[in-house]
Design a protein around this motif. Structure first.
Motif, PDB file in Angstrom:
ATOM      1  N   CYS A 109     -13.248  19.993 -30.751  1.00 44.04           N
ATOM      2  CA  CYS A 109     -14.190  20.346 -32.058  1.00 44.04           C
ATOM      3  C   CYS A 109     -15.754  20.744 -31.441  1.00 44.04           C
ATOM      4  O   CYS A 109     -16.277  21.545 -32.159  1.00 44.04           O
ATOM      5  CB  CYS A 109     -14.095  19.377 -33.086  1.00 44.04           C
ATOM      6  SG  CYS A 109     -12.346  19.302 -33.701  1.00 44.04           S
TER       7      CYS A 109
ATOM      8  N   VAL B  38     -15.579  25.748 -37.895  1.00 48.62           N
ATOM      9  CA  VAL B  38     -14.718  25.476 -38.663  1.00 48.62           C
ATOM     10  C   VAL B  38     -14.045  23.987 -38.397  1.00 48.62           C
ATOM     11  O   VAL B  38     -13.729  23.008 -39.354  1.00 48.62           O
ATOM     12  CB  VAL B  38     -13.455  26.273 -38.891  1.00 48.62           C
ATOM     13  CG1 VAL B  38     -12.352  26.032 -40.026  1.00 48.62           C
ATOM     14  CG2 VAL B  38     -14.478  27.560 -39.628  1.00 48.62           C
ATOM     15  N   PRO B  39     -13.165  23.763 -37.296  1.00 49.89           N
ATOM     16  CA  PRO B  39     -12.473  22.640 -37.100  1.00 49.89           C
ATOM     17  C   PRO B  39     -13.332  21.223 -37.200  1.00 49.89           C
ATOM     18  O   PRO B  39     -12.942  20.237 -37.949  1.00 49.89           O
ATOM     19  CB  PRO B  39     -11.987  22.740 -35.445  1.00 49.89           C
ATOM     20  CG  PRO B  39     -12.014  23.879 -35.096  1.00 49.89           C
ATOM     21  CD  PRO B  39     -13.195  24.769 -36.093  1.00 49.89           C
ATOM     22  N   VAL B  42     -14.224  20.737 -40.916  1.00 55.21           N
ATOM     23  CA  VAL B  42     -12.941  20.217 -41.780  1.00 55.21           C
ATOM     24  C   VAL B  42     -12.832  18.676 -41.435  1.00 55.21           C
ATOM     25  O   VAL B  42     -12.717  17.914 -42.533  1.00 55.21           O
ATOM     26  CB  VAL B  42     -11.752  21.095 -41.264  1.00 55.21           C
ATOM     27  CG1 VAL B  42     -10.403  20.384 -41.930  1.00 55.21           C
ATOM     28  CG2 VAL B  42     -11.825  22.394 -41.812  1.00 55.21           C
ATOM     29  N   ALA B  46     -13.192  16.117 -44.186  1.00 55.05           N
ATOM     30  CA  ALA B  46     -11.962  15.216 -44.733  1.00 55.05           C
ATOM     31  C   ALA B  46     -12.083  13.778 -44.381  1.00 55.05           C
ATOM     32  O   ALA B  46     -11.928  12.802 -45.370  1.00 55.05           O
ATOM     33  CB  ALA B  46     -10.900  15.826 -43.889  1.00 55.05           C
TER      34      ALA B  46
END
Lengths: 300, 315
Positions: A109, B38-39, B42, B46
């Protein structure tokens, strides 16, 4: 500790007289300063080393007590006593799955997110970065109760996957910020030719940028992994089954069960559990400082 | 930084020249460029933003692990907060948290870290390397191990009492007689390397010429440090203070394992109080309210840190 803090002033007194004659050579006063600094540091080191000394000596002593004592004779009995699946190997394996998984998620990420943050300009970028830096400072301890309550709601309590994702998310802000800063240091010229040849963003990141910032990636990866490896509160809250507990929590359980009798075994287990992080830091060596210069707002 | 912004300027001045394989409308370009985020986004939404938002709800309810609030959660307004502000245990925890932060971070880690960084500039290489290894060794050990080491070190039959007896001082049960100081010293031991590393990096940026000029003017060492060196590294000092305060505010495992907040509540800092209320007494709503206060303090400190960070780190 206050003695140590004031001791830095002590060497300054004898040196003051020669400060008026600024000769650059290692004058006598300079040597006095060095000697006094050496002594002060050696005293601090000795004080710091006592607890460390205990764990090493007690681990080698089957009759270990709370006090520092040279084992006679030293033996590996403590290590063989804890060399079982239940006590040592499974908790370590759990730690490896938990922290390895978390680190992989964090790094994937971070590397992906760092690329647009480092390479493109957008009006969303600054607020986004500010939010990330702000999030690096939030005390994770304070969100653990709502996280627990939330995990109960969505049935993620005692799930390895849930714990991995939470650990990854909690270390993500810092890892992203560091990765982005290291990526800023990679010159962009090489990518420009890749762009003109039509390489995708992902391809450019993977085959040009990341190989060029390998030392930086190593720093962030090791920081992330070591932080997770030492984390006690998160797995303590989110995992319940004994067979899922990582070493950080099983050490606590072990000490509350056998701590009063088996000091030597506890010391041995502490050593085995600490070994991976010590090895990783040794691998990092001199690069350790670079992450700190960034966090501390010092230009590296 | 300059390297990173250069192509942007170039791309802006020569639109569509093929510097980037991209001739789409600006909006879709922004979206496409933002995709790699995005990852991370997210995950953060969350698992970080989610719980924080959830805690804003939970803190105003009577949610409990057992009993009344367990089967049916109801909204209780500011009850949890008024209950906290009226509770002696809460204020005890606040006071202990402040004391713990002051003694172990602001005084202990900060001053000792600075002293170590300064001494290391003067001492010889071997001693510097040795000290660095020991201090960093204390820092990299997992929290649970550090807690356990200090538990044995300060124990009734522990090493410190051994030293005390050897030099003719009366031994005592440190974890019982001065628990908050005991955990504070453990936290200094464990955390000082952070300040030392930050200050070593900062002092390395101070040019010798500046300090030499002060020496020429006849400034003594202390004078020189206070009026020349310190102003140069003041931003690092402020940043370090902020970061170690944040870290110390949220220390849980170290205290939990060494004293579990006891004896009684004499070393129960806010994180331990919060944990006890939420899990030992099962009051999730109340525990969350306390956690939210802790988060608020941390959030303010974090904002201050953000303000102090040099502008180029934020772009």
């Amino acid at each position: 500790m206050t003695a140590a803090a004031t001791s830095e002033r002590a060497p300054s007194q004898p040196a003051r007289t020669t400060e008026l004659h600024p000769d650059r050579g290692p004058g006598a006063a300079q040597r006095v300063v060095t000697v006094l600094s050496n002594i002060a540091l050696l005293v601090i080191s000795a004080l710091f080393a006592i607890p460390l000394l205990w764990v090493v000596l007690a681990a080698l002593d089957p009759e270990a007590s709370l006090a520092v004592k040279v084992p006679s004779p030293p033996s590996l009995a403590n290590f063989s006593a804890i060399a079982t699946m239940e006590t040592t190997f499974r908790p370590l394996l759990n730690s490896l799955i938990l922290c390895g998984g978390g680190t992989v998620v964090t790094m994937v990420c971070s590397a992906l997110a760092a690329y647009p943050l480092s390479r493109y300009r957008s009006r969303f970028k600054r607020p986004f970065l500010l939010t990330i830096i702000f999030a690096t400072g939030l005390p994770i301890t304070a969100v653990m109760i709502p996280v627990y309550a939330l995990f109960v709601q969505v049935n993620l309590i005692d799930s390895m996957g849930g714990a991995i994702l939470f650990l990854a998310a909690s270390s993500l802000p810092y890892a992203m910020f560091l990765t982005k800063t290291f990526m800023d240091g990679v010159p962009i010229e090489l990518e420009e030719s890749a762009w003109t040849e039509g390489a995708t963003m992902l391809r450019t990141l993977w085959s040009i940028v990341l190989p060029l910032m390998r030392p930086g990636i190593a720093v962030v990866t090791i920081f992330t992994f070591v932080t997770m490896w030492g984390n006690f509160f998160v797995p303590f809250m989110l995992l319940l089954s004994p067979e899922k507990l990582p070493a950080a929590v099983s050490l606590y359980t072990f000490s509350s069960q056998y701590g009063q009798i088996a000091y030597g075994q506890l010391a041995a287990f502490s050593l085995v559990y600490s070994l991976p992080v010590v090895a990783l830091y040794l691998a990092l060596g001199r690069r350790l400082g670079s992450g700190f210069a960034i966090t501390g707002g010092v230009k590296g | 930084m300059t390297a990173a912004t250069a192509p942007e300027a170039a791309a802006a001045s020569t639109p569509g020249e093929g510097r980037e394989p991209d001739r789409q409308a600006p909006t879709s370009r922004t979206v496409r460029r933002g995709l790699p985020l995005v990852p991370a986004v997210v995950l953060l939404l969350a698992f970080m933003a989610g719980p924080i938002v959830y805690s804003l709800y939970l803190a105003f309810t009577n949610r409990a692990l057992r009993g009344e609030g367990a089967s049916e959660t109801s909204f209780v307004g500011f009850d949890n907060f008024t209950q906290a502000f009226a509770s002696a245990d809460f204020w005890n925890a606040v006071g202990l948290t402040l004391l713990f932060t002051l003694v172990s971070a602001i005084i202990g880690q900060n001053l000792l870290g600075m002293a170590l960084a300064l001494l290391m500039r003067k001492a010889n290489k071997l001693v510097t390397a040795l000290t660095g290894a020991v201090v960093i060794g204390a820092w990299i050990l997992p929290e649970v191990v550090a807690a356990y080491l200090w538990y044995t070190f300060l124990g009734d039959e522990g090493s410190l009492n051994q030293v005390f007896t050897a030099i003719g001082l009366p031994p005592q049960d440190w974890l019982f007689s001065v628990p908050i100081l005991a955990v504070s010293f453990a936290n200094i031991w464990r955390g000082v390397a952070f300040s030392m590393l930050i200050y070593t990096a900062a002092l390395a940026q101070v040019s010798p010429e500046v300090e030499e000029a002060a020496t020429m003017d006849g400034a003594g060492r202390i004078r020189k440090f206070v009026s020349v060196t310190l102003p140069i590294i003041r931003r690092s000092v402020a940043t370090n203070l902020m970061l170690i305060t944040l870290q110390t505010l949220s220390v849980f495992g170290l205290i939990f394992i060494m004293t579990a907040g006891g004896p009684g509540t004499s070393s129960q800092t806010l994180p331990l109080y919060m944990y006890e209320q939420a899990f030992s007494y099962g009051q999730l709503g109340y525990g969350t309210a306390v956690a939210l206060l802790l988060l608020l303090i941390g959030g303010l400190a974090s904002l201050a840190y953000l303000k102090m960070l040099p502008e180029e780190e934020k772009s």
